[in-house]
Design a protein around this motif. Structure first.
Motif, PDB file in Angstrom:
ATOM      1  N   ARG A  30       0.862  -1.175   0.000  1.00  0.00           N
ATOM      2  CA  ARG A  30       0.000   0.000   0.000  1.00  0.00           C
ATOM      3  C   ARG A  30       0.902   1.230   0.000  1.00  0.00           C
ATOM      4  N   PHE A  31       0.871   1.976  -1.101  1.00  0.00           N
ATOM      5  CA  PHE A  31       1.750   3.128  -1.254  1.00  0.00           C
ATOM      6  C   PHE A  31       1.144   4.421  -0.736  1.00  0.00           C
ATOM      7  N   GLY A  32       0.027   4.375  -0.083  1.00  0.00           N
ATOM      8  CA  GLY A  32      -0.638   5.579   0.382  1.00  0.00           C
ATOM      9  C   GLY A  32      -0.151   6.044   1.737  1.00  0.00           C
ATOM     10  N   PRO A  33      -1.091   6.421   2.591  1.00  0.00           N
ATOM     11  CA  PRO A  33      -0.739   6.954   3.911  1.00  0.00           C
ATOM     12  C   PRO A  33       0.020   5.963   4.788  1.00  0.00           C
ATOM     13  N   ALA A  34      -0.251   4.667   4.628  1.00  0.00           N
ATOM     14  CA  ALA A  34       0.452   3.671   5.448  1.00  0.00           C
ATOM     15  C   ALA A  34       1.950   3.691   5.159  1.00  0.00           C
ATOM     16  N   LEU A  77       7.562 -12.317  15.709  1.00  0.00           N
ATOM     17  CA  LEU A  77       7.051 -11.669  14.504  1.00  0.00           C
ATOM     18  C   LEU A  77       5.610 -12.048  14.196  1.00  0.00           C
ATOM     19  N   GLU A  78       4.820 -11.048  13.835  1.00  0.00           N
ATOM     20  CA  GLU A  78       3.483 -11.274  13.294  1.00  0.00           C
ATOM     21  C   GLU A  78       3.518 -11.214  11.773  1.00  0.00           C
ATOM     22  N   ARG A 135       5.733   0.310  17.038  1.00  0.00           N
ATOM     23  CA  ARG A 135       6.183   1.414  16.196  1.00  0.00           C
ATOM     24  C   ARG A 135       6.458   0.984  14.755  1.00  0.00           C
ATOM     25  N   TYR A 136       7.034  -0.205  14.580  1.00  0.00           N
ATOM     26  CA  TYR A 136       7.422  -0.633  13.236  1.00  0.00           C
ATOM     27  C   TYR A 136       6.562  -1.771  12.691  1.00  0.00           C
ATOM     28  N   LEU A 152       2.501  -4.180   8.977  1.00  0.00           N
ATOM     29  CA  LEU A 152       1.339  -5.016   8.699  1.00  0.00           C
ATOM     30  C   LEU A 152       0.324  -4.275   7.842  1.00  0.00           C
ATOM     31  N   LYS A 153       0.262  -2.951   7.969  1.00  0.00           N
ATOM     32  CA  LYS A 153      -0.641  -2.146   7.139  1.00  0.00           C
ATOM     33  C   LYS A 153      -0.061  -1.899   5.742  1.00  0.00           C
TER      34      LYS A 153
END
Length: 163
Positions: free
Chosen positions: A56-60, A100-101, A153-154, A159-160
């Motif tokens: 996802r190249f947007g706000p995430a 890790l998730e 934080r990371y 994940l988004k």
């Protein structure tokens, strides 16, 4: 049609930007060659990426890049302060295990790279099972809090980004 010409548009853009930075020229010839590389390299290598991740190249993505850049700047000052004010024997360096998730190899690589780029972290490695990152930090008084900070934080942001 556009997907056949640009199978990896993010990679194409990154290649053009890196090429322009490497040649240090904003001329038409340098841009044209960068565009050629940006189109041909992903076309040639696309068959080696059958299960490419969806990004996802947007706000995430913008939020993730922004927080990483901010953390790198702040951590530089924190490490400089440690060097100036603390003796080596007073530092509490240790290894931490970050469960890790994220599951995709690309997301794990980005997370490990992010942690390694942040000053104060000496090294990071993936565990043999692939379900945890092993992180070595210069000075950590509360490892559980640091692991929680990394995850919040990371990893939560990654994940988004890697949908």
């Amino acid at each position: 049609m556009i997907r056949r010409i640009l199978p990896h548009p993010g990679l194409s853009l990154l290649l053009v930007i890196v090429w322009m930075l490497m040649v240090n020229d904003l001329g038409f010839g340098a841009l044209a060659l960068g565009l050629i590389f940006g189109i041909l390299i992903p076309l040639i290598t696309s068959r080696f990426w059958p299960d490419r991740p969806v990004l996802r190249f947007g706000p995430a993505m913008a939020g993730y890049v922004g927080i990483v850049l901010l953390d790198i700047i702040v951590a530089n000052f924190q490490v400089a302060w440690l060097i100036v004010t603390r003796r080596n024997r007073d530092l509490e360096s240790r290894w931490m295990v970050v469960p890790l998730e994220v599951r995709s190899p690309e997301a794990i690589t980005v997370l490990a790279g992010t942690i390694s780029l942040t000053p104060g972290t000496v090294s990071s490695d993936i565990s043999s099972c692939g379900r945890a990152l092993l992180v070595h930090a210069i000075d950590v008084t509360d490892p559980e809090a640091e692991v929680a900070r990394i995850k919040l934080r990371y990893e939560a942001r990654l994940l988004k980004v890697f949908a």
